[in-house]
Design a protein around this motif. Structure first.
Motif: not given
Length: 457
Positions: A74-82
């Motif tokens: 998963x390409x995401x920013x874990x601080x913003x998105x689960x």
């Protein structure tokens, strides 16, 4: 979570063997947060053919390479998105040198906790800000940021051992240190630290041990959620070390608002004197009074766990005279067994007992009195600052009330030695003289034989 720099690739190729060893053979679904190029996950998949390894990576080019190795990235920013992962579907979540890069690691842990299955765990590696090289740099006044380690140039948070334990407790986990990455410290530097260690009242051997750790490896298991309550508690604490008080009890999340009352008492010679002076200074008439050590950290939700635990004990057993979080119970065969859950210094102490459970002795780190059941029992000035948990238990039973251990883990961050000193021995002698008819008997650290002989256990 990745820096996205060229250095990341070379660092990602190095497998953290200490983290790898903490993933259990039975962990079938593993989530690697900040998976980089997927090197760790690649090894994990080789260990078990049916293992699913998921990754989270916020740098596009790095994530693209990891997709060729892992099952899903998963390409995401874990601080913003689960990540879109089913709740209760993951056996192990890995944070390998990731949480120190986050602005709010507590929020990340809380939001990701529901992804774990029952029995699931978090495996974490974090750099140690107490490493001797860091201390030396701070003392020299020349702190250089680096590509990795305690002063990684991308780092936003800094952790010593106690900070890691507090973080996980606040997030609703029971943390235990299972391994460490170490470097050798010269004997000359160790000896040079000793005058400062003595001045601060630290345990020399524990200090040397911690300062040789460059990275802590922590494994944490979720604590079940608890319903919130509204009752207030009066906390009474005997104060002898302002630094320990401020860093621990006063830093506890549950004491950051005006729900509870805290009464610090200075200059007392016994826990009994501290209790009675504290009660005389108390401005409230709360139904629950807790005598607590100054070096205890009470994590988020601890108050609700204590209150709910006592209420459950009263439903099961009857009126509770005294409660604690760690103590001694007696088995159906008559043997003494430690019972409860607590993080004590660098160790997680947890037993397999169903809590709450009846207690014959309670550790003095936290002693709670539901005062609506009558007067506070069992404090004796001759016992000083030890053995009063045991005396309170025996006095509660004599008053036809129950002494119990409840499920409310906290952190005892004692920085002194664990040896039983002269003060403890004097308290044990006074207790034995008063309670010989109760022997054989056991506290969490010593046993009294029927003839009054004492041994550690």
């Amino acid at each position: 979570m990745s820096n996205g720099n060229n250095e990341v690739q070379s660092l990602s190729e190095n497998i953290n063997e200490q983290v790898l060893r903490q993933v259990r053979p039975e962990d079938r679904v593993v989530l690697d947060v900040g998976c980089g190029y997927g090197s760790l996950g690649k090894v994990l998949k080789r260990q078990r053919y049916d293992r699913t390894v998921l990754g989270i990576e916020n740098h596009g080019q790095v994530a693209a390479i990891a997709r060729g190795v892992l099952d899903t990235v998963f390409e995401l920013d874990i601080e913003k998105t689960l990540p879109p992962i089913a709740l209760g579907s993951v056996d192990c979540i890995v944070f390998d040198n990731v949480l120190q890069l986050a602005s709010d690691p507590l929020d990340i842990l809380r939001r990701m906790k529901p992804l774990l299955r029952p029995g699931g765990r978090v495996v974490c590696c974090l750099p140690n800000v107490q490493h001797f090289s860091t201390i030396a740099n701070v003392l020299s006044g020349d702190v250089q940021y680096q590509l990795q380690g305690a002063f990684d140039q991308s780092q936003k948070r800094f952790f010593g051992a106690a900070n890691i334990q507090k973080l996980f407790l606040d997030a609703g986990f029971l943390p235990g240190f299972t391994d460490a990455i170490r470097t050798q410290m010269s004997e000359e530097l160790a000896m040079a630290f000793m005058p400062l260690v003595e001045h601060l009242g630290l345990n020399p051997s524990a200090f040397i041990d911690k300062t040789t750790i460059s990275h802590h490896i922590c494994v944490a298991s979720p604590i079940p959620e608890i319903a919130t309550t509204s009752d207030a508690i009066t906390f009474i604490v005997a104060v002898s070390n302002e630094r320990q008080l401020e860093n621990n009890l006063l830093a506890s999340p549950i004491l950051q608002n005006d729900r509870h009352e805290i009464v610090p008492v200075i200059g007392t010679s016994s826990a009994a004197e501290a209790l009675y002076n504290g009660l005389s200074q108390s401005a409230r008439k709360n139904k629950l009074v807790v005598v607590v050590h100054e070096d205890v950290y009470l994590p988020a939700g601890w108050d609700d766990r204590l209150i709910s635990g006592i209420a459950e004990a009263e439903r099961r057993f009857g009126p509770v005279g005294v409660a604690g979080v760690f103590g001694v119970t007696r088995s159906q065969f008559g043997s003494f067994e430690r019972a409860g859950k607590i993080v004590d210094r660098g160790s997680l102490l947890t037993t397999g007992h169903q809590l709450p459970i009846c207690a014959t002795s309670l550790d003095e780190v936290v002693i709670a009195f539901p005062v609506q059941n009558g007067s506070i029992v069992g404090f004796d000035e001759t016992l000083g600052f030890d053995m009063y948990g045991s005396e309170a238990c025996l006095a509660a039973w004599e008053a036809d009330q129950f002494a119990v251990v409840v499920d409310a883990p906290c952190f005892h961050n004692s920085q002194a030695g664990s040896d039983l000193g002269e003060d403890f021995q004097q308290s044990a002698f006074a207790f034995a003289a008063k309670r010989l008819d109760a022997f054989p008997y056991a506290t969490t650290c010593i046993e009294f034989a029927g003839d009054g002989q004492v041994r550690t256990w």
